[in-house]
Design a protein around this motif. Structure first.
Motif, PDB file in Angstrom:
ATOM      1  N   GLU A   1       5.426  -2.570   3.574  1.00  0.00           N
ATOM      2  CA  GLU A   1       6.989  -1.524   4.611  1.00  0.00           C
ATOM      3  C   GLU A   1       8.124  -1.730   3.434  1.00  0.00           C
ATOM      4  O   GLU A   1       8.817  -0.968   2.495  1.00  0.00           O
ATOM      5  CB  GLU A   1       7.649  -1.996   6.124  1.00  0.00           C
TER       6      GLU A   1
ATOM      7  N   GLN B   1      10.433   0.592   0.195  1.00  0.00           N
ATOM      8  CA  GLN B   1      12.146   0.100   0.002  1.00  0.00           C
ATOM      9  C   GLN B   1      12.288   0.206  -1.673  1.00  0.00           C
ATOM     10  O   GLN B   1      13.360   1.176  -1.821  1.00  0.00           O
ATOM     11  CB  GLN B   1      12.340  -0.322   0.602  1.00  0.00           C
TER      12      GLN B   1
ATOM     13  N   LEU C   1      15.636  -7.402  -2.220  1.00  0.00           N
ATOM     14  CA  LEU C   1      14.514  -6.939  -1.517  1.00  0.00           C
ATOM     15  C   LEU C   1      13.515  -7.835  -1.759  1.00  0.00           C
ATOM     16  O   LEU C   1      12.797  -8.527  -1.294  1.00  0.00           O
ATOM     17  CB  LEU C   1      14.094  -5.548  -1.986  1.00  0.00           C
TER      18      LEU C   1
END
Length: 339
Positions: A174, A178, A197
């Motif tokens: 997940e 992104q 991230l």
């Protein structure tokens, strides 16, 4: 920035020995665009501070192709995640071949005698991400879950090569999703977002590696891989359509999974029950609508699937610290006025 871009270009140039194409520079960030003669796809590479590099292979090839990871520094570790498709790994000089499946994590080390080779099968789309850690320059104690884990990685005898086959992990998947938009950075702020991230993904990978080593590799959930993929698809559906009157029975019917397996899957993937996940998605969407549209609070409530305004106001205040009305007023006051 210029020095980091040069390192990325060098890494992509090494890959051109195996995958022909053109290195394209977009907004100061290079990527390798594959030649249509060998297939289609791109390889993105972003070099970060503190000895970190992120790379993504997104390709579909016309023929089977081996790619060797070349590195001038043997004091490195690679943390891989296969988001789509399957590929195969072997160390040069060894016979053992290991299959990397979708949602699979891998930690490996190279050295001059045991370079990693990846085999991509023809006509199969593969999205393979990795983060490279250069131990000589990596010093980041700001990641809480990463503290002491680099020392764990560094304790292995990398002269012999090392391959750790990890668990299926949807949470990392997940996060990598992104990166799909974040990798096309066009500003300093979006570049910082991309770096953030990558650090979160790194911390999650290292965290799982530490647990695997301490407890031994065992399935992290009793769900099958195809069932985990279904949970991922259902999560996307809820995010895209928060206004639908979701219920455990309707989603069970849609997914083909029993209510108990749905709850197990959402607990594993999101650390939330299905109901908690739906509520979280709707609250996030409501905050966006309040902040970016002219809809009044009642319109927002019913457009995202809530049936009670009072209940919505109660849980919104608990999450954001004020009522929806006060939140809207506050966000409007922060918008600059133009004559």
């Amino acid at each position: 920035m210029e020095a980091r871009m040069k390192i990325s270009q060098q890494e992509l140039s090494l890959l051109k020995e195996y995958l022909s194409g053109a290195i394209i520079d977009t907004n100061g960030l290079p990527y390798l665009e594959l030649s249509t003669e060998i297939g289609n796809g791109q390889i993105h590479c972003i070099t970060m501070d503190k000895g970190l590099m992120a790379m993504e292979f997104d390709l579909t090839l016309r023929n089977d192709q081996e790619v060797t990871l070349d590195t001038s520094n043997n004091n490195c570790a690679y943390l891989f995640y296969c988001l789509k498709g399957n590929c195969f790994h072997k160390f040069r000089g060894r016979e053992q071949v290991t299959k990397l499946e979708e949602l699979q994590t891998v930690v490996l080390f190279n050295d001059s005698n045991h370079r990693s080779k990846f085999l991509f099968k023809k006509e199969e789309r593969v999205v393979l991400n990795f983060i490279k850690i250069d131990f000589d320059t990596y010093k980041d104690d700001t990641i809480e879950s990463g503290k002491g884990i680099v020392a764990l990685l560094n304790s292995y005898n990398k002269r012999l090569g090392y391959f750790h086959y990890g668990k299926f992990n949807l949470e990392i998947g997940e996060l990598i999703k992104q990166l799909e938009n974040a990798k096309f950075v066009d500003s300093v702020s979006s570049l910082i977002h991309f770096h953030g991230l990558c650090h979160i993904i790194l911390a999650k990978q290292l965290d799982q590696f530490k647990i695997d080593i301490q407890q031994g590799i065992s399935p992290s959930t009793s769900l099958l891989k195809r069932e985990l993929e279904t949970i991922s698809d259902i999560s996307d559906f809820i995010r895209n359509y928060p206004e639908v009157p979701h219920s455990i029975n309707s989603i069970s019917s849609k997914s083909g999974l029993s209510p108990s397996k749905l709850q197990l899957g959402f607990k594993f993937m999101h650390a939330k029950t299905l109901g908690e996940y739906i509520r979280m998605v709707r609250l996030q969407k409501s905050e966006e609508l309040i902040r970016t549209t002219d809809l009044n609070i009642s319109q927002v409530v019913y457009s995202i699937g809530f049936t009670s305004r009072s209940y919505f106001c109660k849980i919104f205040k608990k999450k954001y610290g004020c009522s929806p009305k006060a939140y809207k007023k506050k966000t409007q006051e922060t918008v600059p006025a133009f004559n």
